[in-house]
Design a protein around this motif. Structure first.
Motif, mmCIF file in Angstrom:
data_model
loop_
_atom_site.group_PDB
_atom_site.id
_atom_site.type_symbol
_atom_site.label_atom_id
_atom_site.label_comp_id
_atom_site.label_asym_id
_atom_site.label_seq_id
_atom_site.Cartn_x
_atom_site.Cartn_y
_atom_site.Cartn_z
ATOM 1 N N SER B 30 0.997 -1.246 -0.076
ATOM 2 C CA SER B 30 -0.015 0.006 -0.033
ATOM 3 C C SER B 30 0.832 1.135 -0.074
ATOM 4 C CB SER B 30 -0.905 0.012 1.119
ATOM 5 O OG SER B 30 -1.992 -1.078 1.176
ATOM 6 N N LYS B 32 0.725 5.760 0.086
ATOM 7 C CA LYS B 32 -0.072 6.943 0.390
ATOM 8 C C LYS B 32 0.002 7.857 -1.074
ATOM 9 C CE LYS B 32 -1.784 6.558 4.535
ATOM 10 N NZ LYS B 32 -3.145 6.258 4.422
ATOM 11 N N LYS B 33 -1.122 8.566 -1.264
ATOM 12 C CA LYS B 33 -1.057 9.601 -2.130
ATOM 13 C C LYS B 33 0.166 10.574 -1.868
ATOM 14 C CE LYS B 33 -3.760 13.704 -3.328
ATOM 15 N NZ LYS B 33 -4.914 14.434 -3.473
ATOM 16 N N THR B 35 3.100 9.557 -2.865
ATOM 17 C CA THR B 35 4.305 8.615 -2.885
ATOM 18 C C THR B 35 4.628 8.354 -4.471
ATOM 19 O OG1 THR B 35 3.456 7.305 -1.237
ATOM 20 C CG2 THR B 35 5.326 6.539 -2.290
ATOM 21 N N GLU B 97 -3.789 8.687 -5.867
ATOM 22 C CA GLU B 97 -4.653 8.424 -4.787
ATOM 23 C C GLU B 97 -4.357 7.165 -4.145
ATOM 24 O OE1 GLU B 97 -8.339 7.055 -6.828
ATOM 25 O OE2 GLU B 97 -8.981 9.233 -7.563
ATOM 26 N N ASP B 98 -4.301 6.992 -2.852
ATOM 27 C CA ASP B 98 -4.110 6.075 -1.892
ATOM 28 C C ASP B 98 -4.258 4.567 -2.671
ATOM 29 O OD1 ASP B 98 -3.332 7.920 -0.155
ATOM 30 O OD2 ASP B 98 -5.221 7.217 1.461
#
Lengths: 190, 190
Positions: B30, B32-33, B35, B97-98
């Motif tokens: 995963s 985060k936005k 990155t 977006e995440d």
DNA sequence: ATTTCTCATTAAACTAGTTTAATAAGTGGT
DNA sequence: ACCACTTATTAAACTAGTTTAATGAGAAAT
């Protein structure tokens, strides 16, 4: 057929028996200048390797010729899009110079992919090659000006300018003969 | 991981044992936005499948951002060019977006290609898919006007207009924010 | 609430291409 | 040797975009 064999061997390691098994499915064919290997609305299930000659891959939209690729010796070609998707083509494959090819049908290609994992790998790697070429093309269309693309073509495939009329090269570069003429004039004035 | 499994099964027929062997190499990750999964001059040896979120694949040339692709759910992605050629990238992969992905290293990918002819075939077919997408893209760049490409994007990927700022879409379409604004104005006046 | 930042729009001047049409220079067929 | 045809160049008017800069409008930060 050694040019084809060498090209395949540049992709994969494979023993002589197996590669010869595969090569038997490639049929040598010759075509005269002016022949069409493909016209719009036709299906294509043949994959070609050019031993000799030159082929133009183009569409006509709103009456205007759009050259997408100019294939010469050592290229694998087909209308890859129509071939993969098994849909009627909307393109022409026209022989610009007397042509000698090795041709394999999709059915036979499937046979050699089934026959050997190595040939399947060859399929994957040559598809990668096609992708990379197309990718470069798209990046050049995006990031270079027409003038830069003209200069680059002049550098990378100088032979084309000897063997192909300039209006086809203009179309390949995505402009009109007039536009290319202007670029050439501009460059010659510096 | 069922979305990934289903996507693979849409390409090939393969028994449960074998596909599960392959799937074990995909790691859930995963981000985060904001990155960056990749920056220029870095190598990339990871292949991603998007379960959730959005990634922009772009370069910066002469100070100008050039969006090459916007990846969303169900897409496989990487910087395929740098990945295949094993050269330093000149692109960014930025999380817009995440993001939830399944990631596989090139080494592990090679393992599953070696393990099974069917996975090798999956490799070939997904490479074909990448080619076809790129081919469509190049053809659209060649044959459609900017306005037509805008309308087509609006039709095919309407979600993008909700989740991505317009200047990125402008760049994806190959024009400036000003240019896109003009097109939108022109269209709204008819 | 105010400020700050990001994003989209608009205007104005500019540019690299387009289209159409005329001209010129080869090239091939009879 | 001539005519017809194809190809390349040039000119002139036009067009769809660009760049730069100013304005507006919404969202996020303090």
């Amino acid at each position: 057929m050694n040019d084809l064999k060498d090209t395949i061997l540049s992709f994969i390691s494979i023993n002589n028996v197996d590669i010869d098994f595969g090569l038997q499915f490639f049929k040598e064919e010759s075509f005269k200048k002016g022949t069409f290997l493909l016209k719009p609305n036709e299906y294509i299930d043949t994959f070609y390797f050019i031993s000799n000659g030159c082929v133009s891959y183009y569409t006509i939209e709103d009456g205007k010729t759009q050259v997408m690729e100019l294939f010469t010796e050592g290229y694998f070609f087909t209308d890859l899009y129509a071939y993969i998707e098994e849909i009627p083509s909307n393109a022409y494959l026209e022989v610009l110079e007397d042509l000698k090819v090795y041709a394999i049908s999709k059915e036979d290609q499937q046979k050699i992919f089934d026959y050997s994992h190595e040939f399947e790998r060859f399929g994957r790697l040559s598809m990668q090659r096609a992708f990379v070429n197309n990718f470069r093309r798209i990046n050049e269309l995006r990031s270079l000006s027409n003038q830069e693309r003209y200069l680059q073509l002049l550098e990378k495939r100088p032979d084309l300018f000897q063997r192909v009329p300039q209006y086809l090269i203009a179309s390949y570069l995505g402009l009109t003969p007039v536009g290319l003429s202007k670029i050439r004039k501009r460059l010659s004035q510096v």
